[in-house]
Design an enzyme around this catalytic site. Structure first.
Site, PDB file in Angstrom:
ATOM      1  N   GLY A  38     100.767  -4.033  48.367  1.00  0.00           N
ATOM      2  CA  GLY A  38     100.960  -4.769  47.170  1.00  0.00           C
ATOM      3  C   GLY A  38     101.384  -6.419  47.035  1.00  0.00           C
ATOM      4  O   GLY A  38     101.136  -6.908  46.306  1.00  0.00           O
ATOM      5  N   ASP A  97     110.587  -1.493  40.744  1.00  0.00           N
ATOM      6  CA  ASP A  97     110.487  -0.658  39.879  1.00  0.00           C
ATOM      7  C   ASP A  97     111.851   0.441  39.941  1.00  0.00           C
ATOM      8  O   ASP A  97     112.870  -0.216  39.361  1.00  0.00           O
ATOM      9  CB  ASP A  97     109.083   0.238  40.063  1.00  0.00           C
ATOM     10  CG  ASP A  97     108.895   1.464  38.998  1.00  0.00           C
ATOM     11  OD1 ASP A  97     109.514   0.985  37.865  1.00  0.00           O
ATOM     12  OD2 ASP A  97     108.218   2.050  39.233  1.00  0.00           O
ATOM     13  N   THR A  98     111.890   1.683  40.307  1.00  0.00           N
ATOM     14  CA  THR A  98     113.226   2.245  40.367  1.00  0.00           C
ATOM     15  C   THR A  98     114.122   1.578  41.281  1.00  0.00           C
ATOM     16  O   THR A  98     115.318   1.885  41.408  1.00  0.00           O
ATOM     17  CB  THR A  98     112.865   3.890  40.717  1.00  0.00           C
ATOM     18  OG1 THR A  98     112.442   3.691  42.151  1.00  0.00           O
ATOM     19  CG2 THR A  98     111.870   4.322  39.884  1.00  0.00           C
ATOM     20  N   GLY A  99     113.380   0.971  42.404  1.00  0.00           N
ATOM     21  CA  GLY A  99     114.313   0.443  43.446  1.00  0.00           C
ATOM     22  C   GLY A  99     114.607   1.389  44.509  1.00  0.00           C
ATOM     23  O   GLY A  99     115.226   0.981  45.695  1.00  0.00           O
ATOM     24  N   LYS A 125     110.859  -4.949  37.068  1.00  0.00           N
ATOM     25  CA  LYS A 125     111.248  -3.907  35.788  1.00  0.00           C
ATOM     26  C   LYS A 125     112.702  -3.610  35.902  1.00  0.00           C
ATOM     27  O   LYS A 125     112.789  -2.434  35.987  1.00  0.00           O
ATOM     28  CB  LYS A 125     110.278  -2.962  36.160  1.00  0.00           C
ATOM     29  CG  LYS A 125     108.747  -2.950  35.925  1.00  0.00           C
ATOM     30  CD  LYS A 125     107.966  -1.596  35.927  1.00  0.00           C
ATOM     31  CE  LYS A 125     106.599  -1.735  35.683  1.00  0.00           C
ATOM     32  NZ  LYS A 125     106.104  -0.607  36.038  1.00  0.00           N
ATOM     33  N   ASP A 153      97.890  -2.708  42.275  1.00  0.00           N
ATOM     34  CA  ASP A 153      96.725  -1.599  42.035  1.00  0.00           C
ATOM     35  C   ASP A 153      97.140  -0.409  41.062  1.00  0.00           C
ATOM     36  O   ASP A 153      98.274  -0.190  40.920  1.00  0.00           O
ATOM     37  CB  ASP A 153      96.345  -1.105  43.432  1.00  0.00           C
ATOM     38  CG  ASP A 153      97.377   0.189  43.756  1.00  0.00           C
ATOM     39  OD1 ASP A 153      98.417  -0.386  43.972  1.00  0.00           O
ATOM     40  OD2 ASP A 153      96.583   1.092  44.315  1.00  0.00           O
TER      41      ASP A 153
HETATM   42  P1  IMP Z   1     110.241   1.899  43.589  1.00  0.00           P
HETATM   43  O1  IMP Z   1     110.600   2.701  44.583  1.00  0.00           O
HETATM   44  O2  IMP Z   1     109.979   2.764  42.233  1.00  0.00           O
HETATM   45  O3  IMP Z   1     110.848   0.566  43.189  1.00  0.00           O
HETATM   46  O4  IMP Z   1     108.855   1.710  43.763  1.00  0.00           O
HETATM   47  C1  IMP Z   1     108.024   0.325  43.746  1.00  0.00           C
HETATM   48  C2  IMP Z   1     106.559   0.500  44.255  1.00  0.00           C
HETATM   49  O5  IMP Z   1     105.770   1.318  43.177  1.00  0.00           O
HETATM   50  C3  IMP Z   1     105.994  -0.805  44.321  1.00  0.00           C
HETATM   51  O6  IMP Z   1     106.029  -1.506  45.378  1.00  0.00           O
HETATM   52  C4  IMP Z   1     104.714  -0.539  43.853  1.00  0.00           C
HETATM   53  O7  IMP Z   1     103.822  -0.514  44.810  1.00  0.00           O
HETATM   54  C5  IMP Z   1     104.694   0.717  43.002  1.00  0.00           C
HETATM   55  N1  IMP Z   1     104.703   0.087  41.397  1.00  0.00           N
HETATM   56  C6  IMP Z   1     105.497   0.251  40.323  1.00  0.00           C
HETATM   57  N2  IMP Z   1     105.408  -0.195  39.413  1.00  0.00           N
HETATM   58  C7  IMP Z   1     104.157  -0.583  39.463  1.00  0.00           C
HETATM   59  C8  IMP Z   1     103.110  -1.051  38.443  1.00  0.00           C
HETATM   60  O8  IMP Z   1     103.197  -1.237  37.264  1.00  0.00           O
HETATM   61  N3  IMP Z   1     102.104  -1.445  38.989  1.00  0.00           N
HETATM   62  C9  IMP Z   1     101.416  -1.060  40.158  1.00  0.00           C
HETATM   63  N4  IMP Z   1     102.351  -0.713  41.028  1.00  0.00           N
HETATM   64  C10 IMP Z   1     103.689  -0.451  40.660  1.00  0.00           C
HETATM   65 MG    MG Z   2     104.460  -1.487  46.904  1.00  0.00          MG
END
Ligand code: IMP
Ligand code: MG
Length: 169
Positions: A38, A97-99, A125, A153
């Site tokens: 990404g 996102d969630t981190g 986010k 994506d």
């Molecule tokens: P986390 O562990 O939930 O923070 O996941 C983050 C990862 O989820 C990012 O690096 C993205 O690859 C994917 N992701 C989260 N939200 C989105 C979105 O709105 N569009 C595309 N990919 C997302």
């Molecule tokens: Mg990612």
């Protein structure tokens, strides 16, 4: 699909981020670690705006999606190749996102005895955050739905688009 950030707005913001990062690491020797896939487009624009010597490495992460693994566990499917002991490290990702995955990965780098580990994400986010982690640098805070384009994506589609869009649900 609705445009959220146009390529020219992204480019302007990336310039400013590059200046912030340059002044944070003034004179330093920075190791930038991109999270594939990404971050590829953001990272390639960002490093060209950093006015400091930069070295690059990449990782691929995959989060355990099933409930059988502990929450917040991240699987490193391709690890960095460089020794980061005593180095200043900047992790670059597309979106926080969630981190969960970023928190686990930052700990993994701290365990390799980096001098400092900071996080730069293009999109933040904030309202979705579950893990105790905030970006040190971010491009835009968003509260819209699922976003694609500029590296991001949906099922491997839309990564190559120069603008960022919100997907209709
Ligand atoms: P986390 O562990 O939930 O923070 O996941 C983050 C990862 O989820 C990012 O690096 C993205 O690859 C994917 N992701 C989260 N939200 C989105 C979105 O709105 N569009 C595309 N990919 C997302
Ligand atoms: Mg990612």
């Amino acid at each position: 699909m609705k445009v959220l950030f146009r390529a020219d707005e992204i480019a302007e913001r990336v310039k400013v981020l590059g200046r912030e990062i340059s002044s944070c690491y003034r004179g330093g020797d920075l190791m930038v670690i991109g999270i594939l896939k990404g971050s590829f487009m953001f990272l390639s624009d960002l490093v060209r705006q950093i006015d400091a010597p930069v070295q690059l490495d990449f990782v691929r992460l995959s989060s355990y999606m099933n409930a059988r693994e502990p929450q917040g566990t991240v699987k490193i499917t391709m690890d960095i190749e460089n020794d980061i002991k005593g180095r200043d490290v900047l992790i670059v990702d597309d979106i926080l996102d969630t981190g969960q995955s970023m928190l686990a990965f930052r700990r993994h780098l701290e365990d390799k005895s980096a001098q400092s580990v900071r996080v730069c994400t293009l999109l933040d986010k904030t309202y979705r955050r579950q893990a105790p982690i905030q970006p040190d640098f971010y491009g835009f805070r968003i509260d819209d739905g699922f976003v694609v384009g500029y590296g991001l994506d949906y099922a491997e589609q839309y990564r190559a688009l120069p603008d960022i869009y919100v997907l209709d649900t």
